[in-house]
Scaffold this motif. Sequence first.
Motif, PDB file in Angstrom:
ATOM      1  N   LEU A  87       0.768  -1.165  -0.048  1.00 11.84           N
ATOM      2  CA  LEU A  87      -0.017   0.134  -0.113  1.00 11.84           C
ATOM      3  C   LEU A  87       0.702   1.322   0.045  1.00 11.84           C
ATOM      4  N   ALA A  88       2.186   1.401   0.567  1.00 10.69           N
ATOM      5  CA  ALA A  88       2.899   2.529   0.610  1.00 10.69           C
ATOM      6  C   ALA A  88       3.165   2.773  -0.340  1.00 10.69           C
ATOM      7  N   GLY A  89       3.755   1.781  -1.188  1.00 12.86           N
ATOM      8  CA  GLY A  89       4.206   1.849  -2.581  1.00 12.86           C
ATOM      9  C   GLY A  89       3.274   2.365  -3.502  1.00 12.86           C
ATOM     10  N   ALA A  90       1.995   1.751  -3.531  1.00  9.67           N
ATOM     11  CA  ALA A  90       1.052   2.289  -4.305  1.00  9.67           C
ATOM     12  C   ALA A  90       0.668   3.573  -3.953  1.00  9.67           C
ATOM     13  N   VAL A  91       0.606   4.041  -2.669  1.00 10.30           N
ATOM     14  CA  VAL A  91       0.196   5.451  -2.410  1.00 10.30           C
ATOM     15  C   VAL A  91       1.286   6.463  -3.074  1.00 10.30           C
ATOM     16  N   ALA A  92       2.678   6.117  -2.669  1.00 10.67           N
ATOM     17  CA  ALA A  92       3.740   6.772  -3.694  1.00 10.67           C
ATOM     18  C   ALA A  92       3.379   7.010  -5.041  1.00 10.67           C
ATOM     19  N   LEU A  93       2.922   5.770  -5.730  1.00  8.44           N
ATOM     20  CA  LEU A  93       2.769   6.042  -6.883  1.00  8.44           C
ATOM     21  C   LEU A  93       1.409   6.899  -7.317  1.00  8.44           C
ATOM     22  N   PHE A  94       0.492   6.934  -6.379  1.00  4.23           N
ATOM     23  CA  PHE A  94      -0.725   7.620  -6.435  1.00  4.23           C
ATOM     24  C   PHE A  94      -0.396   9.088  -6.505  1.00  4.23           C
ATOM     25  N   ALA A  95       0.680   9.500  -5.728  1.00  3.41           N
ATOM     26  CA  ALA A  95       1.298  10.858  -5.565  1.00  3.41           C
ATOM     27  C   ALA A  95       1.958  11.272  -7.069  1.00  3.41           C
ATOM     28  N   HIS A  96       2.528  10.200  -7.978  1.00  2.00           N
ATOM     29  CA  HIS A  96       3.089  10.553  -9.079  1.00  2.00           C
ATOM     30  C   HIS A  96       1.931  11.018 -10.082  1.00  2.00           C
ATOM     31  N   HIS A  97       1.048   9.954 -10.194  1.00  3.61           N
ATOM     32  CA  HIS A  97       0.108  10.217 -11.036  1.00  3.61           C
ATOM     33  C   HIS A  97      -1.380   9.269 -10.873  1.00  3.61           C
ATOM     34  N   ARG A  98      -2.213  10.135 -11.082  1.00  2.00           N
ATOM     35  CA  ARG A  98      -3.545   9.649 -10.383  1.00  2.00           C
ATOM     36  C   ARG A  98      -4.227   8.400 -11.061  1.00  2.00           C
ATOM     37  N   ASP A  99      -3.518   7.966 -12.373  1.00  2.00           N
ATOM     38  CA  ASP A  99      -4.074   6.816 -12.666  1.00  2.00           C
ATOM     39  C   ASP A  99      -3.772   5.641 -11.886  1.00  2.00           C
ATOM     40  N   PHE A 100      -2.735   5.520 -11.067  1.00  2.57           N
ATOM     41  CA  PHE A 100      -2.519   4.342 -10.001  1.00  2.57           C
ATOM     42  C   PHE A 100      -3.452   4.417  -8.759  1.00  2.57           C
ATOM     43  N   LEU A 101      -4.430   5.268  -8.668  1.00  2.00           N
ATOM     44  CA  LEU A 101      -5.369   5.253  -7.744  1.00  2.00           C
ATOM     45  C   LEU A 101      -5.834   3.933  -7.739  1.00  2.00           C
ATOM     46  N   TRP A 102      -6.464   3.149  -8.958  1.00  2.00           N
ATOM     47  CA  TRP A 102      -6.851   2.015  -9.026  1.00  2.00           C
ATOM     48  C   TRP A 102      -6.110   0.984  -8.505  1.00  2.00           C
ATOM     49  N   LEU A 103      -4.994   1.137  -8.220  1.00  2.00           N
ATOM     50  CA  LEU A 103      -4.258  -0.076  -7.349  1.00  2.00           C
ATOM     51  C   LEU A 103      -4.592  -0.215  -5.970  1.00  2.00           C
ATOM     52  N   ALA A 104      -5.379   0.790  -5.332  1.00  2.00           N
ATOM     53  CA  ALA A 104      -5.993   0.698  -4.186  1.00  2.00           C
ATOM     54  C   ALA A 104      -6.943  -0.663  -4.075  1.00  2.00           C
ATOM     55  N   PHE A 105      -7.804  -0.837  -4.910  1.00  2.00           N
ATOM     56  CA  PHE A 105      -8.743  -1.858  -4.982  1.00  2.00           C
ATOM     57  C   PHE A 105      -8.145  -3.223  -4.986  1.00  2.00           C
ATOM     58  N   PRO A 106      -7.158  -3.678  -5.752  1.00  2.00           N
ATOM     59  CA  PRO A 106      -6.689  -4.801  -5.659  1.00  2.00           C
ATOM     60  C   PRO A 106      -5.671  -4.978  -4.201  1.00  2.00           C
ATOM     61  N   VAL A 107      -5.287  -4.021  -3.740  1.00  3.78           N
ATOM     62  CA  VAL A 107      -4.370  -4.165  -2.444  1.00  3.78           C
ATOM     63  C   VAL A 107      -5.540  -4.419  -1.494  1.00  3.78           C
ATOM     64  N   TRP A 108      -6.569  -3.735  -1.574  1.00  3.44           N
ATOM     65  CA  TRP A 108      -7.790  -3.873  -0.477  1.00  3.44           C
ATOM     66  C   TRP A 108      -8.205  -5.251  -0.455  1.00  3.44           C
ATOM     67  N   LEU A 109      -8.239  -5.778  -1.582  1.00  2.60           N
ATOM     68  CA  LEU A 109      -8.747  -7.301  -1.898  1.00  2.60           C
ATOM     69  C   LEU A 109      -7.889  -8.351  -1.239  1.00  2.60           C
ATOM     70  N   LEU A 110      -6.347  -7.804  -1.443  1.00  2.00           N
ATOM     71  CA  LEU A 110      -5.283  -8.743  -1.014  1.00  2.00           C
ATOM     72  C   LEU A 110      -5.476  -8.724   0.539  1.00  2.00           C
ATOM     73  N   ALA A 111      -5.578  -7.548   1.317  1.00  2.00           N
ATOM     74  CA  ALA A 111      -5.574  -7.290   2.732  1.00  2.00           C
ATOM     75  C   ALA A 111      -6.852  -8.097   3.209  1.00  2.00           C
ATOM     76  N   ALA A 112      -7.903  -8.136   2.394  1.00  2.01           N
ATOM     77  CA  ALA A 112      -9.015  -8.831   3.141  1.00  2.01           C
ATOM     78  C   ALA A 112      -8.887 -10.297   2.821  1.00  2.01           C
ATOM     79  N   HIS A 113      -8.009 -10.854   2.023  1.00  2.74           N
ATOM     80  CA  HIS A 113      -7.750 -12.130   1.869  1.00  2.74           C
ATOM     81  C   HIS A 113      -6.774 -12.712   2.844  1.00  2.74           C
ATOM     82  N   VAL A 114      -5.650 -11.906   3.122  1.00  2.00           N
ATOM     83  CA  VAL A 114      -4.734 -12.420   3.845  1.00  2.00           C
ATOM     84  C   VAL A 114      -4.265 -12.111   5.169  1.00  2.00           C
TER      85      VAL A 114
END
Length: 142
Positions: A87-114
């Motif tokens: 998530l920290a890496g994804a947030v760093a990517l969010f800050a560079h470009h807003r198209d990385f915001l979609w990464l939050a969804f699979p990371v959230w699914l991952l968290a719910a799973h593991v």
Amino acid sequence: MAPAPSRTAAASPTAPPRSAVTRAMEAGQALLFVALLGIGTARAWSDGAGWVTLVLAAAVLAVFAGGLAVHTRIGDLGRAVWVVATLAGAVALFAHHRDFLWLAFPVWLLAAHVLSLPLALAFTAVSLAAVITVLGLSLIHI
């Protein structure tokens, strides 16, 4: 001759074997993450993002893939660290470009799973706050 034990059984003797459906869902989550990371990287690159974004995307992919390879063997704390690092890496990517915001969804699914339920709920609140904050900051710059 007895059949060879599965990878999951060898990794954790107390864990029940994973079904084919579970393995398919895990593969789908991983493919979703990689696809969204690739799409975000391509869109950021086409918008003129520099090498920093590419290196950061490669680092996020390495953290994700490394954790994916060992998550059944690293325990609850290790999985929590892995998901938070992703998530920290994804947030760093969010800050560079807003198209990385979609990464939050699979990371959230991952968290719910593991993660355990209390950790997954806390992670959901933190990840939602991060997405809203980055989205709000990007709207200020428009």
